[in-house]
Design a protein around this motif. Structure first.
Motif, mmCIF file in Angstrom:
data_model
loop_
_atom_site.group_PDB
_atom_site.id
_atom_site.type_symbol
_atom_site.label_atom_id
_atom_site.label_comp_id
_atom_site.label_asym_id
_atom_site.label_seq_id
_atom_site.Cartn_x
_atom_site.Cartn_y
_atom_site.Cartn_z
ATOM 1 N N ALA A 155 16.187 2.681 -8.351
ATOM 2 C CA ALA A 155 14.826 2.257 -8.685
ATOM 3 C C ALA A 155 13.824 3.369 -8.409
ATOM 4 C CB ALA A 155 14.460 0.998 -7.910
ATOM 5 N N ILE A 156 13.985 4.061 -7.304
ATOM 6 C CA ILE A 156 13.084 5.169 -6.953
ATOM 7 C C ILE A 156 13.232 6.302 -7.962
ATOM 8 C CG2 ILE A 156 12.651 6.971 -5.239
ATOM 9 C CD1 ILE A 156 13.250 4.832 -3.073
ATOM 10 N N ALA A 157 14.463 6.596 -8.361
ATOM 11 C CA ALA A 157 14.701 7.662 -9.343
ATOM 12 C C ALA A 157 14.027 7.322 -10.668
ATOM 13 C CB ALA A 157 16.202 7.877 -9.535
ATOM 14 N N ILE A 158 14.120 6.082 -11.104
ATOM 15 C CA ILE A 158 13.496 5.664 -12.369
ATOM 16 C C ILE A 158 11.979 5.771 -12.275
ATOM 17 C CG2 ILE A 158 13.073 3.642 -13.848
ATOM 18 C CD1 ILE A 158 16.024 2.866 -13.336
ATOM 19 N N ILE A 159 11.410 5.328 -11.158
ATOM 20 C CA ILE A 159 9.956 5.402 -10.969
ATOM 21 C C ILE A 159 9.495 6.850 -10.960
ATOM 22 C CG2 ILE A 159 8.100 4.996 -9.298
ATOM 23 C CD1 ILE A 159 9.603 2.358 -8.565
ATOM 24 N N LEU A 160 10.222 7.730 -10.258
ATOM 25 C CA LEU A 160 9.857 9.151 -10.228
ATOM 26 C C LEU A 160 9.948 9.776 -11.615
ATOM 27 C CD1 LEU A 160 11.533 10.329 -6.898
ATOM 28 C CD2 LEU A 160 9.096 10.056 -7.375
ATOM 29 N N PHE A 161 10.987 9.437 -12.370
ATOM 30 C CA PHE A 161 11.149 9.994 -13.713
ATOM 31 C C PHE A 161 9.985 9.591 -14.608
ATOM 32 C CE2 PHE A 161 13.041 11.658 -17.435
ATOM 33 C CZ PHE A 161 12.783 10.745 -18.446
ATOM 34 N N PHE A 162 9.627 8.300 -14.651
ATOM 35 C CA PHE A 162 8.515 7.852 -15.484
ATOM 36 C C PHE A 162 7.188 8.428 -15.007
ATOM 37 C CE2 PHE A 162 11.482 4.462 -16.872
ATOM 38 C CZ PHE A 162 11.401 4.699 -18.229
ATOM 39 N N GLY A 163 7.008 8.561 -13.714
ATOM 40 C CA GLY A 163 5.790 9.184 -13.191
ATOM 41 C C GLY A 163 5.688 10.635 -13.614
ATOM 42 N N TRP A 164 6.777 11.369 -13.507
ATOM 43 C CA TRP A 164 6.811 12.774 -13.918
ATOM 44 C C TRP A 164 6.531 12.891 -15.415
ATOM 45 C CZ3 TRP A 164 10.614 14.740 -17.284
ATOM 46 C CH2 TRP A 164 10.556 16.103 -17.486
#
Length: 170
Positions: free
Chosen positions: A12-21
């Motif tokens: 979940a954290i990886a997905i959030i970081l990817f979309f934020g980036w």
């Protein structure tokens, strides 16, 4: 069970970081790049203003000359132009003339307003080499003045002059 939760949280954290980036990258590329207000962009803006004034008609940058057996379409390309380069897409169509014989860089003249310009030169780059349906790019390599643009192409299929004009936004 704890490993399952840790993996789920990590995903979940990886997905959030990817979309934020991705979102921040999109904002930076569109907002930080200032659009240069070149003559071609001003002409494009003028075309859009004129299109709104002429209700029911759709305006375009393309100019067409169909004298003789050769039809020529000329479109200035704002996205490929700058203050020291003006790029036109040229489309030529015929069923009776070999279009590959014409070197448009030698047959074209450019003027800005009432001023014929000789402070630069043209480059002619073919995109297709079909002798009856030709597409290429005519590049003016020289100063681009803030005024109306006139491109004249001479001596195609025994037509002495074909004139293509664009008004800049005033």
């Amino acid at each position: 069970m704890n490993i399952k939760k840790v993996l789920l949280m990590g995903g979940a954290i990886a997905i959030i970081l990817f979309f934020g980036w991705f979102y921040i990258g999109q904002l930076g590329s569109t907002e930080s790049a200032a659009k240069e207000k070149t003559t071609v962009n001003q002409i494009k803006d003028s075309e859009q203003v004129n299109a709104k004034a002429d209700e029911g008609t759709e305006s375009t940058l393309t100019r067409i000359d169909s004298q003789g057996a050769v039809g020529i379409e000329v479109t200035p390309l704002p996205e490929k132009s700058s203050s020291d380069e003006l790029v036109f897409e040229i489309v030529m169509n015929t069923h009776s003339v070999d279009l590959l014989q014409y070197q448009l860089n030698e047959l074209a003249e450019l003027s800005f307003g009432a001023t014929n310009t000789t402070a630069g030169e043209f480059e002619w780059e073919l995109s297709s080499k079909d002798s009856h349906h030709l597409v290429g790019y005519l590049k003016w390599m020289g100063p681009v003045m803030e005024d109306n643009v006139t491109l004249e192409i001479k001596n195609i299929d025994n037509i002495p002059s074909r004139v293509f004009e664009w008004e800049k936004l005033k």
